[in-house]
Design an enzyme around this catalytic site. Structure first.
Site, mmCIF file in Angstrom:
data_model
loop_
_atom_site.group_PDB
_atom_site.id
_atom_site.type_symbol
_atom_site.label_atom_id
_atom_site.label_comp_id
_atom_site.label_asym_id
_atom_site.label_seq_id
_atom_site.Cartn_x
_atom_site.Cartn_y
_atom_site.Cartn_z
ATOM 1 N N ASP A 225 59.057 -43.060 -9.389
ATOM 2 C CA ASP A 225 59.942 -44.118 -10.235
ATOM 3 C C ASP A 225 59.512 -44.093 -11.714
ATOM 4 O O ASP A 225 58.334 -43.942 -11.839
ATOM 5 C CB ASP A 225 59.790 -45.416 -9.502
ATOM 6 C CG ASP A 225 61.031 -46.243 -9.967
ATOM 7 O OD1 ASP A 225 61.648 -46.031 -11.076
ATOM 8 O OD2 ASP A 225 61.530 -47.286 -9.202
HETATM 9 C C1 BGC Z 1 64.344 -48.327 -10.993
HETATM 10 C C2 BGC Z 1 64.825 -46.878 -10.405
HETATM 11 C C3 BGC Z 1 65.614 -46.159 -11.594
HETATM 12 C C4 BGC Z 1 64.636 -45.801 -12.883
HETATM 13 C C5 BGC Z 1 65.281 -45.072 -13.867
HETATM 14 C C6 BGC Z 1 63.321 -48.032 -12.257
HETATM 15 O O1 BGC Z 1 62.950 -49.131 -12.951
HETATM 16 O O2 BGC Z 1 63.481 -48.816 -10.277
HETATM 17 O O3 BGC Z 1 65.740 -46.940 -9.369
HETATM 18 O O4 BGC Z 1 66.080 -45.088 -11.051
HETATM 19 O O5 BGC Z 1 64.211 -47.196 -13.319
HETATM 20 O O6 BGC Z 1 66.218 -45.807 -14.632
#
Ligand code: BGC
Length: 730
Positions: free
Chosen positions: A270
């Site tokens: 993530d």
């Molecule tokens: C989220 C993810 C997301 C990523 C990219 C993170 O803050 O938890 O679900 O895919 O950002 O935007």
């Protein structure tokens, strides 16, 4: 699993090591072979390139990709290996609130909870296919989709992105969504692996849970999702699991995912979830970094290589996994190109179908609904129902709907803005009820709305709760909405409430209103979907994928753990504050018994049970025949005994160690008088306990009670079955 052996020098580049891979026999070997060949031609630096993702907005030109989403991993152009161009896509191809790409729009699908409430894998797969096609046409080849964290915490601000509280339902639907997306020759993730069950302190909390409970709940949802969907990538979560960050968690990544489930794709982090050069613990790719920063999988990886803490073989193993996924899912053979035409009409029709399938009729006293086509005076109150419906929740999943937002409202205190899709419930009702007078009161003054309600034949109040990534909600409708509903219902008992919420809310006014519909965030064409259900043009087909508690005291954790430490702080503030960097534990009294299982175990009656949802017609159940032995098979008949066509979702539950578990369901579209034979066979893992010492699923021999019905609390047929002892490898 693949094993990499450093070998002779490549004929192409003499500085490059050749990798030999032991291939799983069942695997179509061409993706492996081609990945291996590409890797063999890469320099060590090119191999490392695949391991590091950037925020596309921070990549300097000319490398900056045309399609700017959440992430970008440069390719190796000289070998025909394309870059990974990544966009969020929980509820449509996200466009970062439109703030960074003015004018960018996409189909806003209804929320994940709405999708789950349809209990319809085929429809979810079609929705995934539509979103995948849209992503492709925009130049994206990786979708950060497949959110399958179970709803353990009803206040979780991201529940709207997920697929409910049951591992079978959520895992099955996630798998089909991924399958649909990937049918476009692109990769989908499954995320957030694992136990990112609340937003409060998500970057610093440590989820504390035993292996047995985890295997039987959240991991099972991922396991089923991976089996059905075969996602090219898994996104590891922000939080720690039992004291170890998810993205450096050998147990989760190397043990469960790769060894036990035989997963062949790659693991990406993530955004900001990496805390070490954790390649040996199973992470393959760090996401979303700033090219100017010293990244863990950038310059820090080089330092680790120089110091011998990481080897070139480690890098090769991860690079090979990434390449194999790219070949296997068609990214190399079917390269994406930005700026292709998009069939928004067709995708909008899918969005409407998802929305109407997911609308749950929670209550309908004296058949207040459907609205009869009479010359009635109908008053709509609140929720901006004159102009549109919530397009989605806030955060990385946010989609600016095509057609542009009907309305944009600043959301406090975090992530993004609240967008309304141009799909007005009022207009949709007016066009369906030409003889009625449909008027609107914005609900800002409860007394005024009550006065208008007195003059109406029927009132529909639209009540909303906005939820967003990065922050949890409480269970009450915000602002004056509870008081508004109570005042309107006191003025006119013929009041229906349409909820547009991310997840469960409390309903102190429930006894005063005649009808309640949960429409979730209904997305792009949600206004029409709501009108079609309100007027009975289609049946109220949704069934709750999440228990609605009657009070917060009923839930496993009445106190939101960690809130006293991190409060309303954003992730960035949390990272900056030393006192919030300590990893507070979050415990789960429900253990494996998430959602309805908890209420069953504690003998507590929630407000609305998992699986609940009324139809405009009536169904009868009969003829239950149970077969035991190696697994449980239930055969029965369901008939539509009412006067209207309708949809029933027949659910089969079994008691395992005394606690009810959903073991299967069948969604039936039945004409009046029509009857259908239903056969549901259970996946034996749902009848088993996970034996940690024996490293296997174990079905205990003996009698199991079975319930077949229209909700987890509404059995229509019951019986018992004898199962044989069984042991299954994970
Ligand atoms: C989220 C993810 C997301 C990523 C990219 C993170 O803050 O938890 O679900 O895919 O950002 O935007």
């Amino acid at each position: 699993m693949s094993k990499i052996v450093r070998g002779a020098l490549s004929a192409v580049l003499c500085s490059v090591a050749t990798v030999a891979v032991a291939m799983p026999s069942a695997e179509n070997n061409s993706a492996f072979t081609r990945a291996e060949q590409a890797l063999n031609q890469m320099t060590p630096a090119e191999r490392r390139t695949l391991l590091l993702g950037f925020s596309p907005f921070l990549v300097p030109p000319p490398e900056r990709p045309a399609a700017k989403g959440a992430g970008y991993v440069p390719g190796v152009a000289r070998l025909g290996v394309p870059p990974l161009v990544e966009s969020d896509a929980s509820l449509g191809v996200a466009n970062l609130g439109g703030a960074l790409r003015p004018g960018d729009v996409a189909t806003a699908l209804p929320s994940g909870a709405a999708m789950a409430a349809g209990w319809d894998p085929e429809l979810v797969e079609r929705a995934g296919a539509a979103i995948g096609a849209e992503a492709r046409a925009k130049g994206f080849n990786v979708l950060l989709a497949g959110g399958v964290n179970l709803v353990r915490e009803p206040r979780n601000g991201r529940n709207f992105e997920y697929l409910g509280e049951d591992p079978l339902l959520a895992g099955t639907l996630a798998g089909h969504a991924i399958r649909g997306i990937q049918s476009n020759h692109i990769i989908s993730t499954i995320k957030h692996y694992a136990l990112n069950a609340q937003e409060t302190g998500r970057m610093v909390l440590s989820a504390i849970i035993g292996e047995q409970a985890l295997r039987e709940s959240d991991l099972l949802a991922f396991e089923i999702g991976v089996e059905i969907g075969q996602p090219g990538a898994v996104m590891c979560a922000y939080n720690q699991l039992n004291g170890v960050y998810a993205c450096e968690n050998d147990f989760l990544l190397n043990g469960v995912l790769r060894r036990d489930w035989g997963y062949k794709g790659f693991v990406m982090s993530d955004w900001g979830a990496v805390h070490s050069t954790s390649i040996r613990q199973g992470l393959d790719q760090e996401s979303g970094t700033n090219p100017k920063d010293a990244a863990w999988f950038g310059s820090k990886l080089e330092a680790a290589l120089a110091a011998g803490r990481v080897s070139e073989a480690d890098v090769d193993r991860s690079a090979l996994r990434i390449l194999r996924a790219m070949y296997a899912h068609g990214l190399v053979d079917h390269p994406v190109a930005a700026g292709q035409p998009i069939d928004y009409d067709a995708h909008g029709a899918v969005a409407r179908e998802v929305a109407e399938n997911g609308i749950v009729l929670l209550k309908n006293d004296h058949d207040l609904l459907p609205i009869a086509a009479r010359a009635d005076r109908i008053l709509l109150v609140g929720g901006h129902a004159d102009v549109g419906v919530p397009a989605g929740g806030g955060g990385s999943s946010q989609v600016v709907p095509f057609g542009g937002p009907a309305l944009t409202v600043s959301a406090k205190p975090t992530f993004g803005k609240k967008f309304y899709a141009k799909s007005s419930p009022m207009q949709a009702l007016q066009s369906r009820l030409p003889n009625a007078t449909v008027s609107f009161d914005d609900g800002t003054d409860a007394q005024r709305a009550a006065a208008a309600a007195r003059q109406a034949d029927l009132v529909v109040v639209f009540a909303e709760q906005y939820a967003t990534e990065g922050k949890d909600v409480d269970l009450s409708l915000p602002g004056n909405q509870d008081a508004l509903i109570a005042a309107v219902a006191a003025a006119n008992p013929r009041t229906a409430v349409v909820l547009e919420t991310g997840g469960p809310v409390l309903m102190p006014w429930l006894g005063q209103v005649a009808a309640v519909l949960e429409a979730w965030y209904p997305g792009q064409r949600g206004g029409e979907a709501i009108a079609r259900v309100l007027t009975g043009e289609v049946d109220a087909a949704g069934r709750l994928p999440i228990t609605f508690p009657a009070s917060i005291e009923q839930t496993p954790n009445p106190h939101l753990q960690g809130f006293e430490i991190v409060g309303d702080k954003t992730d960035k503030q949390i990272e900056a504050l030393p006192e919030t960097r300590k990893h507070f534990p979050v415990r789960y009294p429900e253990a494996a018994d998430v959602g309805y299982r908890w209420y069953d175990r504690t003998h507590v009656k929630p407000l609305f049970a998992f699986g609940h949802g009324l139809s405009y017609t009536r169904f009868s159940y009969e003829g239950l025949k149970l077969e035991g032995g190696r697994t449980l098979t239930a055969r029965f008949q369901v008939a539509n005994v009412g006067a209207r066509p309708g949809v029933e979702t027949a659910q089969v539950y079994a008691r395992v160690d005394g606690v009810k578990r959903l073991v299967g369901w069948s969604r039936l579209n039945l004409q009046p008088g029509e009857s259908r034979d239903v056969v549901v066979s259970a996946d034996p893992r749902l009848l088993a306990r996970f034996d940690v010492k024996g490293h296997s699923w174990r079905v205990a021999p003996g009698a199991y009670s079975v319930e077949v019905g229209s909700a987890s609390d509404a059995p229509k047929l019951t019986g018992a079955v004898k199962l044989a002892a069984a042991r299954l490898r994970p």
